[in-house]
Enzyme design. Sequence first.
Site, PDB file in Angstrom:
ATOM      1  N   TYR A   1      36.570  39.041  45.607  1.00  0.00           N
ATOM      2  CA  TYR A   1      35.853  40.232  45.156  1.00  0.00           C
ATOM      3  C   TYR A   1      34.812  40.599  46.209  1.00  0.00           C
ATOM      4  CZ  TYR A   1      34.136  43.408  41.517  1.00  0.00           C
ATOM      5  OH  TYR A   1      33.810  44.513  40.791  1.00  0.00           O
TER       6      TYR A   1
ATOM      7  N   ASP B   1      54.491  53.222  28.769  1.00  0.00           N
ATOM      8  CA  ASP B   1      55.218  52.924  27.537  1.00  0.00           C
ATOM      9  C   ASP B   1      56.240  51.806  27.715  1.00  0.00           C
ATOM     10  OD1 ASP B   1      56.610  54.514  29.209  1.00  0.00           O
ATOM     11  OD2 ASP B   1      57.124  56.049  27.740  1.00  0.00           O
TER      12      ASP B   1
END
Lengths: 393, 393
Positions: free
Chosen positions: A66, A220
């Site tokens: 990070y 979906d």
Amino acid sequence: MTSIGLSRYLSYDAKAIIYKEYGEPSEKIIVHDYKVESIKNDNEVLLELIAHPINPSDINQIQGVYPSKPELSVNLFNDESEVLKEASAICGNEGVFKVVEIGKNVKGFAQNDWVIPLFPNFGTWRTHVKLDMKGEAKLFNLNKENEKTKRFAEGNGGLSVNQAATISVNPCTALQMITKFLKLEEGDWVIQNGANSSVGKFVIQVCKNLKINSINLVRDKSSEENPQYLDELKSELKDLGADVVVSLSEAKEDRKLIKKLVKDVKENNTGKVKLGLNCVGGESCIPLIKTLDENGYLVTYGGMSKKPVILSTSSLIFKNLTSKGFWITRNNFQDPEEKQQTLDQIVHFYQNKQLVDAKSTHNIWKKGIAPSEVLALYQKALSNSSKNIVVYE
Amino acid sequence: MTSIGLSRYLSYDAKAIIYKEYGEPSEKIIVHDYKVESIKNDNEVLLELIAHPINPSDINQIQGVYPSKPELSVNLFNDESEVLKEASAICGNEGVFKVVEIGKNVKGFAQNDWVIPLFPNFGTWRTHVKLDMKGEAKLFNLNKENEKTKRFAEGNGGLSVNQAATISVNPCTALQMITKFLKLEEGDWVIQNGANSSVGKFVIQVCKNLKINSINLVRDKSSEENPQYLDELKSELKDLGADVVVSLSEAKEDRKLIKKLVKDVKENNTGKVKLGLNCVGGESCIPLIKTLDENGYLVTYGGMSKKPVILSTSSLIFKNLTSKGFWITRNNFQDPEEKQQTLDQIVHFYQNKQLVDAKSTHNIWKKGIAPSEVLALYQKALSNSSKNIVVYE
């Protein structure tokens, strides 16, 4: 909490989750057991943990991947314990503490007020923190009184543990992205992909609160396992305030679907689609870019598909689109005052029941348990794929 | 030019290249033959063509695929000629004219001054224009005097036909892209792909004039036919003022090459790579994005590869890059004053021999030739793949 000595000079049995080198969190975290002494000067506060989430950025930070890294520094607790002879950092950037002791020079805070750190790399995975409050603002008081928020007797500003522990990243990200880049008028539209992400759900609610309409694209792919998945998701998001919800497949099949749905929802709406929020990347950016009006902004805050952002040359040149990134950590460093204003607004939304926080799994850290039990608790929480919160009680 | 009647009331034999419907330019263009009467009011000027380029945007406009379209409107010449009973437009957006007649209310212009239109869709492919100068500025005088430029006796501001005919698009695009988006300091760096495009060569020269360093990426696919191609191109661009020239293959092979070259060129340079200019798209964007410093801008003004712009999510979020498009036509509409300032600066550069204009093929339109000859001349020029300029003499 065990107290030793006089009531004004206590010593607290404290623990912190630390790491000495980067790597897989469950392997690299260590429980550091230490004492925190009572405050000695009038500018200090002593805080005790209420709860903190385990965020993906916390995990990435321990992994060393990070960009915002705490220094792995010695003498983190100002003691001589063996583990700290090597460089170490405390895990965690987000969380809520309560004020236990308070120096008399410290203004705007009272005992038992719930507070959250204003800056990243705070090290929230620890039971106690002693902080010198001189200089720049270091804490935000969730129970503070101002024109928007009111003072609650309980010290928590009327917020639940869940809301307080997770107020700093996801809801603030949603609000800042909606307000920072361009001026949206009532009736304007925001379009987003990954609308069912944690931030995405706050985007829907913040838009509703600000009378901005939202078009929400969802993936979906889970529909194969559960044929009801998409319908359930659509009603969940509509209950939160979404104006239009479309799956990426539906948008791909019928390229004019979004336009049609926008027209259905608001017959006389003249607002423009000015802002697109992308946390997925790849081809899920296409309906955003196609829907955005001239001079629109596409703001990227995540890349769930691990694919880059794709922008058509003509949309950049002829529609004058701007593509930017958003990273709340950078924004907080650059503009700490904006961070406080954002928090004021989110607290206000919560107090007015205008925001629903994300569901999460609570991991209870019972005070007084042995370091090995604490470690086991964190290792379990880290291996859990749902949103996890550690609650110290 | 044929004159009829009194010297103060002339009638000019004029011709314009027009189109009545969109389609392939060589099939759709028509030569319209008409008369232009002398000016009748004191706010008017009458202009005669010197030269105009044939730009890709002119061609796309006739094809109907360019976003900036002139209205196909009737009575374009205010006459009753048959061809104009149907809707028509005059081709061409860029070009230089000279002032032939001038109303006494018109300030800042003199007879024989070379002028260029300030707004797009002017219809530059015509021999004569009568223009009412009341209201907003419509023409820029290349021979005007100000703090930067001086008045030349010849009326051309010291510019060649080539320079004057093509001043409005390519050099202005280069200068505006370099100055518009962020403040570059002396010693800062610009990186561009497509560095050997017309705009790219102006970028190199403008950077040099402003003491900004340039990193120039070129495509090397022509190297197979001509092994010397890349070396020749590199020395051509270095002669123009390029600090670093790298082919895309070289940059791909050695990902640290650009950094090394930058270091070699300027041992003690502390400038940052703040601006990337993209006219290619696709993977040629990658070295630009990788090289850009934090808070840098990637500006897209073309898409020669026909591939979209690809941006890594992490560069947007963690490097805080901004991706924008640039279209000089929009900019001119939005900020006509900036257009004039840009032209001042480019004229100044030309007068000081600080800019070299692009090589081009001149197509001579001899005054008085028949419409069929004019048509043939344009059809030939349109089929020519090099940069073409039509010169009326």
